[in-house]
Design a protein around this motif. Structure first.
Motif, PDB file in Angstrom:
ATOM      1  N   VAL B  38       0.831  -1.257  -0.148  1.00  0.00           N
ATOM      2  CA  VAL B  38      -0.011  -0.018   0.054  1.00  0.00           C
ATOM      3  C   VAL B  38       0.743   1.128  -0.082  1.00  0.00           C
ATOM      4  CG1 VAL B  38       0.009   0.057   2.386  1.00  0.00           C
ATOM      5  CG2 VAL B  38      -1.750   1.088   1.132  1.00  0.00           C
ATOM      6  N   ASN B  69      -5.864  -7.347   1.213  1.00  0.00           N
ATOM      7  CA  ASN B  69      -5.997  -7.584   2.455  1.00  0.00           C
ATOM      8  C   ASN B  69      -7.063  -6.839   3.020  1.00  0.00           C
ATOM      9  OD1 ASN B  69      -3.940  -9.288   2.629  1.00  0.00           O
ATOM     10  ND2 ASN B  69      -2.433  -7.693   3.298  1.00  0.00           N
ATOM     11  N   SER B  71      -7.738  -6.172   5.974  1.00  0.00           N
ATOM     12  CA  SER B  71      -7.302  -5.296   7.145  1.00  0.00           C
ATOM     13  C   SER B  71      -6.964  -3.905   6.593  1.00  0.00           C
ATOM     14  CB  SER B  71      -6.251  -5.709   7.859  1.00  0.00           C
ATOM     15  OG  SER B  71      -5.113  -6.142   7.025  1.00  0.00           O
ATOM     16  N   TYR B  72      -6.647  -3.734   5.314  1.00  0.00           N
ATOM     17  CA  TYR B  72      -6.342  -2.591   4.841  1.00  0.00           C
ATOM     18  C   TYR B  72      -7.540  -1.655   4.647  1.00  0.00           C
ATOM     19  CZ  TYR B  72      -1.632  -4.011   3.368  1.00  0.00           C
ATOM     20  OH  TYR B  72      -0.194  -4.348   3.565  1.00  0.00           O
ATOM     21  N   ARG B  74     -10.042  -1.837   6.467  1.00  0.00           N
ATOM     22  CA  ARG B  74     -10.915  -1.351   7.877  1.00  0.00           C
ATOM     23  C   ARG B  74     -10.965  -0.100   8.353  1.00  0.00           C
ATOM     24  NH1 ARG B  74      -8.215  -5.293  10.879  1.00  0.00           N
ATOM     25  NH2 ARG B  74      -6.800  -3.527  11.786  1.00  0.00           N
ATOM     26  N   GLY B  75     -11.850   0.565   8.724  1.00  0.00           N
ATOM     27  CA  GLY B  75     -12.086   1.998   9.005  1.00  0.00           C
ATOM     28  C   GLY B  75     -11.928   3.087   7.779  1.00  0.00           C
ATOM     29  N   MET B  76     -12.148   2.431   6.474  1.00  0.00           N
ATOM     30  CA  MET B  76     -12.266   3.309   5.483  1.00  0.00           C
ATOM     31  C   MET B  76     -13.644   4.046   5.414  1.00  0.00           C
ATOM     32  SD  MET B  76     -12.391   1.074   1.957  1.00  0.00           S
ATOM     33  CE  MET B  76     -13.716  -0.132   1.783  1.00  0.00           C
TER      34      MET B  76
END
Lengths: 587, 167
Positions: B38, B69, B71-72, B74-76
């Motif tokens: 990323v 992933n 996890s990348y 998350r929170g976007m």
């Protein structure tokens, strides 16, 4: 609670209520009053709002009455009023400062002055301390190593010294929303380098995600630290937020504890905003205080005062060398000054300037008849090779040199003594050849500084000799036989001797102009007749005269005859005597 | 100031990085360098009279060998689905990603960007294809090369994020 009949239960309930009333009645009453007040206030506000809605404005007086309470109420409730008023207050402050900056200065002056002084004092103290430290470090081997490192890396020496003195320093603190990786708050210590904190926090979050995905770590596991060269990043995660510290150096383990406590405190104080976080960081404005607690720095404690032996030795040697050099310089200067003084006191010298500048330099006036300077300077142990002398000729009025000049000019005899009196006249004494004296009298030389010559004490050599001769000649006696006026031949030698003396005396007489008066007296005793004896005495004088005329340059003499008493010694009375004296004494 | 995490998602070589570079730095390069992992950028924009700091996560493109992933993501707050106008398969990949995001993250503001529209002669994606795509999502045609549609795509996304009520 034991099972009982309904009656017992009711009795218990009643008792409980009574107990409650007894214990809580005052608080209940107060609460009730407060509620009533609140309702009244709410009604009032509602009425006023209704009035406003009807188009009836609040009068300023009404507003003034309600406004303080409303503001207080709003402040207790939340920060909405502060947030709403902040832009207006900021703008007003700016305008006020722009219009009247002096007013602001005057207002904060009482605080500003002491604060500035304190800041300056603190800065100066830090400067002195750091200067001391740098000086200490500069002289030590460690300091020299650091200097080399500074030259090699291009970093300032102070930075190198600081880095080596540093144990650890927390340079940055990131407060990051765990899920999104968005930066909530960032704190940084003074002078710490930094990149864009938003991107750093995003990358930290991405790295954490990468590690989690790549290594299939457990749900509760997370990346705790990274290390790159001098820098370490410690990460501590909570349920909703992550706090990361960027540390330079080696931090102690208890810093991890502080980090954990910080994460806990943040979750405690900001749990609601964290749970509902959608990118708005304003609710977290007060988190700075908590985060700044993590910005710790620790330097190495100064080692116990061990005297820096090497530095002290070097400094001592340097000081001794300096003192020695200065002493040599001073002694040199002193010797030179004394030497120049000696020279200045020497007749025929005038010193204009002198200095020591690697070489000994002197400039002045010198009489050509003055004594040479080298021996004078050599007495003071001045190396003649190092002397630079610049002389200009002049004529000195020193008496010594005047005498010397006269001696050089007149070339007097060795017996002539010359001095100068208080009237600058040259006084001659001793004796000198007549001609020399005569020449001096007739054509005295003109010499600067000489007012005249005094020759009264100067005798001519010839006169002296003449006087000696006279002394020898005078009383020259030749004896005669009884009744005879002939000289015996054995007297020729004596007559020859006295003739030489007479000749010399006459020569001197001619030179000097001294006239000599010769008298020859013949003697006879009184035996026989007076006339006979008188004639005999005259004859005897005449005989001697004739003899002397033949053997010398004697041309004239006064002849006398004298008859002595018969009782006198006879031999004494049968003689002729030569007498000579001067007629005049030249001045 | 608001901060929003925005992810760039899509198949490989569709122009995600080019779009970010164009948007953030107003630059473009024809040279292709695949993104590994990323790359994070940021840009401050003003939309609907609000200043929003967009933290852009430019995530490596998805293909048969590599899946993004989760996890990348998350929170976007929103994401841009990028499709290559000259490769229809990238539209299918975008659909797959969309479904996965919706499944894992829920309904999140999204804009579909059809990139490389400067290569219209080689276009493989028709209007009909687009119509068959998820109807609720704004579709913007862009070209990172010319800059067409780039600003509009991000602005549109920010607008959606703000109006989702995430203030």
């Amino acid at each position: 609670m034991p099972v009982s009949s309904n009656q017992n239960v009711n009795a218990d309930i009643t008792q409980l209520k009574s107990l409650k009333a007894l214990l809580l009645e005052p608080e209940r009453e107060e609460l009730s009053q407060l509620q009533q007040l609140q309702h009244a206030f709410a009604r009032k506000v509602a009425l006023q709002i209704a009035d406003l809605k009807k188009g009836q404005k609040l009068t300023p007086q009404q507003l003034a009455a309600e406004l303080p309470e409303a503001v207080l109420h709003a402040a207790r409730h939340d920060d909405a009023l502060s947030d709403a008023l902040s832009p207006t207050i900021e703008a007003s402050l700016k305008v006020a400062i722009k219009n009247d900056p002096q007013g602001l200065v005057n207002a904060i002056f009482p605080i500003l002055g002491p604060a500035i002084r304190k800041a300056i004092s603190s800065t100066l103290q830090e400067l002195v301390n750091s200067f001391n430290q740098v000086i200490e470090q500069s002289i030590s081997a460690k300091g020299l190593r650091w200097r080399f490192e500074s030259m090699r890396t291009g970093k300032p020496f102070a930075e190198i010294a600081l880095l080596h003195s540093l144990i650890y320093s927390v340079e940055q603190v990131f407060f990051i929303h765990k899920d999104s990786g968005l930066l909530i708050k960032h704190e940084i210590s003074a002078n710490a380098p930094t990149q864009d904190p938003d991107m750093v926090s995003g990358m930290l979050s991405a790295i954490q995600s990468f590690v989690y995905d790549s290594f299939n770590t457990g749900q509760g596991d997370s990346l705790e630290s990274l290390r790159v060269g001098d820098l370490a990043v410690w990460i501590e995660s909570g349920p909703h937020a992550v706090v990361a510290l960027v540390i330079r150096g080696n931090a102690p383990a208890n810093l991890r504890l502080i980090l954990q406590e910080t994460v806990e405190d943040l979750h405690k104080h900001f749990s609601n905003p964290l749970e509902k976080f959608e990118g708005d960081t304003i609710p977290f404005s007060r988190s700075s205080a908590l985060l700044r607690k993590c910005l710790k720095t620790q330097f190495q404690q100064p080692q116990k005062k061990r005297p820096p032996i090497v530095a002290m030795i070097i400094i001592s040697l340097a000081i001794i060398s300096l003192i020695a050099w200065l002493s040599v310089q001073w002694y040199d200067e002193l010797r030179w000054t004394k030497a120049v003084d000696s020279l200045a006191k020497t007749p025929g010298y005038v010193i204009l300037s002198h200095q020591v500048d690697g070489r000994y330099q002197v400039e002045g006036l010198r009489d050509p008849l003055a004594a040479p300077p080298e021996p004078i300077l050599a007495q003071h142990l001045i190396d003649p090779e190092k002397i630079d002398m610049t002389w200009r000729n002049f004529q000195s009025f020193d008496k010594e040199l005047i005498i010397q000049r006269i001696r050089y000019t007149l070339q007097p005899a060795a017996n002539v003594i010359m001095t100068m009196d208080s009237q600058n006249r040259v006084v001659f004494s001793g004796d000198a050849p007549y001609q020399w004296i005569s020449r001096l009298q007739q054509t005295p030389p003109i010499l600067f500084g000489v007012q005249g010559f005094e020759l009264s004490d100067l005798a001519s050599q010839e006169r002296t000799e003449l006087l000696l001769l006279i002394e020898k000649i005078d009383q020259f006696t030749v004896p005669f036989e009884l009744g005879s006026h002939s000289l015996s031949p054995d007297r020729n030698t004596h007559i020859k001797l006295v003739s030489d003396l007479i000749n010399r005396a006459l020569d001197i007489s001619k030179i000097t102009g001294l006239a000599l008066d010769f008298t020859i007296i013949g003697y006879a005793d009184s035996q026989g007749g007076q006339e006979l004896n008188q004639k005999l005495s005259l004859d005897r004088a005449h005989t001697l005269y004739q003899q002397l005329k033949e053997t010398s340059q004697l041309e004239s003499a006064t002849l006398k005859g004298m008859v002595k008493d018969a009782n006198s010694e006879s031999t004494i009375n049968r003689k002729a005597e030569l007498h000579v004296n001067l007629k005049s004494v030249p001045q | 100031m608001l901060q929003k995490k925005v992810c760039m998602l899509g198949s490989f070589a569709v122009g995600k990085t080019s779009l970010v570079t164009r948007f953030v730095k107003s630059l473009y390069s024809d040279t292709y360098h695949t993104t590994i992992g990323v790359k994070i950028d940021k840009k401050l924009v003003e939309v609907d009279q609000q200043h929003v700091n967009c933290i852009l996560w430019d995530i490596a493109g998805e293909d048969e060998f590599y899946t993004i992933n989760n996890s990348y993501l998350r929170g976007m707050s929103g994401y841009i689905l990028v499709v290559d106008n000259t490769r229809k398969v990238t539209l299918d990949v975008a659909k797959t990603i969309y479904d996965r995001v919706e499944e894992n993250q829920g309904k999140i503001p999204c804009v579909l960007v059809i990139n490389k529209t400067d290569l219209n002669v080689d276009s493989e994606i028709s209007e009909q294809d687009l119509e068959q795509f998820i109807p609720d999502i704004p579709i913007i045609k862009s070209s990172a090369k010319t800059g067409q549609g780039v600003e509009e795509a991000f602005t549109q996304l920010v607008h959606l994020m703000l109006n989702k009520g995430h203030a």
